[in-house]
Design a protein around this motif. Structure first.
Motif, mmCIF file in Angstrom:
data_model
loop_
_atom_site.group_PDB
_atom_site.id
_atom_site.type_symbol
_atom_site.label_atom_id
_atom_site.label_comp_id
_atom_site.label_asym_id
_atom_site.label_seq_id
_atom_site.Cartn_x
_atom_site.Cartn_y
_atom_site.Cartn_z
ATOM 1 N N ARG A 31 1.366 2.372 -4.488
ATOM 2 C CA ARG A 31 1.369 1.341 -5.543
ATOM 3 C C ARG A 31 0.654 0.069 -5.107
ATOM 4 N NH1 ARG A 31 6.434 1.418 -9.588
ATOM 5 N NH2 ARG A 31 6.388 3.641 -10.048
ATOM 6 N N VAL A 32 0.705 -0.236 -3.814
ATOM 7 C CA VAL A 32 -0.004 -1.417 -3.311
ATOM 8 C C VAL A 32 -1.503 -1.246 -3.543
ATOM 9 C CG1 VAL A 32 -0.537 -2.746 -1.222
ATOM 10 C CG2 VAL A 32 1.772 -1.871 -1.594
ATOM 11 N N VAL A 33 -1.995 -0.040 -3.270
ATOM 12 C CA VAL A 33 -3.417 0.246 -3.472
ATOM 13 C C VAL A 33 -3.754 0.198 -4.954
ATOM 14 C CG1 VAL A 33 -5.243 1.955 -3.144
ATOM 15 C CG2 VAL A 33 -3.499 1.626 -1.373
ATOM 16 N N LEU A 34 -2.901 0.794 -5.796
ATOM 17 C CA LEU A 34 -3.153 0.779 -7.235
ATOM 18 C C LEU A 34 -3.136 -0.636 -7.787
ATOM 19 C CD1 LEU A 34 -1.131 3.918 -8.360
ATOM 20 C CD2 LEU A 34 -3.616 3.688 -8.134
ATOM 21 N N ASP A 35 -2.275 -1.487 -7.259
ATOM 22 C CA ASP A 35 -2.267 -2.893 -7.674
ATOM 23 C C ASP A 35 -3.598 -3.558 -7.341
ATOM 24 O OD1 ASP A 35 0.286 -2.804 -8.689
ATOM 25 O OD2 ASP A 35 1.230 -3.689 -6.916
#
Length: 139
Positions: A31-35
């Motif tokens: 999710r950090v990457v998707l953010d």
């Protein structure tokens, strides 16, 4: 019989992304990457730098509409995440160049695909938005 996989988009995700995590899990680091990737300024910076090395002012002009503070924050985050390199040249005045890393270049293709999709479907999206707003005004 309806299975969980048929009704729950997260069902089976861990299997289909074996070894990569489960982005539907709120604790998944993906999710950090998707953010980062989902941020509009990230997509625009990656797109602008896909043409090669740019100075801050060139990058800001290429993107258009981004405040210097926001661009600085975005570039710092992209550098921290290993997507962009920042090179300071010892001259007067100092010159700073920004360039995509190999990892950043690998993101260019997926973002170009998303940008193409957005440009292809923007008319449909805007029309749907207008219909929804008109319906809300008459409700």
């Amino acid at each position: 019989m309806v299975t969980k996989a048929a009704t729950d988009p997260s069902a089976g995700t861990a299997r289909s992304w074996a070894g990569r995590g489960n982005a539907f899990d709120p604790d998944c680091p993906t999710r950090v990457v998707l953010d980062r990737v989902g941020d509009k300024w990230t997509a625009l910076v990656i797109g602008a730098l896909s043409g090669g090395v740019l100075r801050f002012s060139e990058l800001r002009a290429a993107i258009g509409g981004v405040a210097p503070k926001v661009l600085t924050q975005t570039l710092r985050a992209l550098e921290r995440d290993g997507l962009v390199t920042r090179t300071v040249h010892a001259q007067v005045p100092p010159r700073v160049d920004y360039e995509l890393t190999d990892l950043g270049r690998s993101l260019g293709g997926p973002l170009a695909t998303l940008t193409d999709w957005a440009e292809t479907h923007v008319g449909q999206i805007l029309a749907a938005r207008e219909r929804a707003e008109a319906a809300a005004d008459h409700a």
